[in-house]
Write an enzyme that holds these catalytic residues in place. Structure first.
Site, PDB file in Angstrom:
ATOM      1  N   PRO A   2      37.537  41.359  33.732  1.00 50.59           N
ATOM      2  CA  PRO A   2      38.498  40.549  33.362  1.00 50.59           C
ATOM      3  C   PRO A   2      38.579  39.405  34.508  1.00 50.59           C
ATOM      4  CG  PRO A   2      39.482  42.554  33.088  1.00 50.59           C
ATOM      5  CD  PRO A   2      38.190  42.593  33.861  1.00 50.59           C
ATOM      6  N   GLU A   3      38.257  37.951  33.949  1.00 54.04           N
ATOM      7  CA  GLU A   3      38.365  36.886  34.930  1.00 54.04           C
ATOM      8  C   GLU A   3      39.471  36.139  34.243  1.00 54.04           C
ATOM      9  OE1 GLU A   3      34.446  34.907  35.717  1.00 54.04           O
ATOM     10  OE2 GLU A   3      33.547  36.864  35.535  1.00 54.04           O
TER      11      GLU A   3
END
Ligand SMILES: [Zn+2]
Length: 270
Positions: A2-3
């Site tokens: 996840p960014e």
């Protein structure tokens, strides 16, 4: 992994479902995941707390509590933060569960166990090493130009450095560099003012578009409701080895830069 857009999507989902709820009980199944200030018992400190708000900083999801404390979660590789209803089965690797009055629960699952949930005190400067938020007014073309000035670091490695710009990871670094037509290995200081301006716009643009698509699910990422994102269908280079560049038709290559897989177009990224 996840960014910024994935964490933003999770945070928006949580904000819509858990704000105002009271934590009846916190359950820690894997102690190393749940970190609390010295002398504080994580689970005990959370019981009876009410959720005051949910926000994001870089790749961190932050649940603010009414006492002024915050629960700071890093999802790292495979972390999931999902709100579940009574009767819904646990995800594999569920390590921390916050049970709310009324039966819903917030589960933190992470099969690879690199993620952490940290309880921080109100004044704790836990994010002092994080750089500028790329979607904030503080991220300006001029500021970005100064950030790059004199640096010999490859531009892609600089984008991944959370102390400079917070929230960009491998996917969006590759995508923004493609959009701005910049070779990932270029030393940061070698970018012209025009190229820096293009990259600044591309970063903001790709992050906004990814948030609009509710993030990229190329691996384990799901939002706070357990649903996959949609931006994997809009990726221009990431994971597209050998496929034609959407701009010039040349096959996309994958090289390794700073130990990270890097997808780019040899013809139109200079
Ligand atoms: Zn191309």
């Amino acid at each position: 992994m996840p960014e910024l857009p994935e964490v933003e999507t999770i945070v928006r989902g949580l904000a819509a479902t858990i704000v105002g709820k009271c934590i009846e009980r916190a359950e820690v199944r894997l102690p190393k995941i749940a970190v609390a200030p010295l002398g504080t018992q994580f689970a005990r400190a959370l019981s009876g707390e009410r959720i005051a708000g949910v926000r994001r900083r870089g790749k961190y999801a932050i649940v603010d509590l009414q006492s002024g404390r915050s629960l700071v979660t890093s999802l790292r590789m495979t972390g999931r933060l999902v709100v579940q209803r009574t009767g819904e089965a646990d995800f594999p690797g569920t390590h921390v569960v916050l049970w709310f009055r009324g039966g819903r629960r917030l589960s933190f699952a992470d099969v690879r166990t690199f993620g952490r949930m940290r309880l921080v005190e109100a004044a704790e400067p836990w994010d002092r090493d994080l750089g500028v938020e790329p979607l904030s007014s503080g991220f300006t073309p001029q500021g970005f130009l100064s950030m790059l000035a004199g640096r010999t670091t490859p531009i892609k490695a600089l984008l991944l450095d959370q102390r400079r710009v917070a929230g960009i990871g491998n996917i969006y670094a590759c995508e923004a560099l493609w959009e701005a037509r910049i070779r990932p290995s270029r030393p940061a200081r070698a970018l012209t003012k025009a190229a820096t301006g293009r990259l600044h716009r591309a970063i903001v643009d790709v992050l906004h578009r990814a948030i609009d698509s509710r993030g990229t699910s190329v691996d384990d990422y799901v939002d706070a409701g357990g649903l996959r994102g949609g931006f994997q269908n809009a990726l221009a280079v990431y994971g597209r080895l050998g496929r034609p560049c959407l701009r010039c038709g040349h096959p996309i290559v994958r090289t390794v830069l700073g130990q990270r897989g890097t997808w780019w177009c040899r013809r139109c990224q200079r």
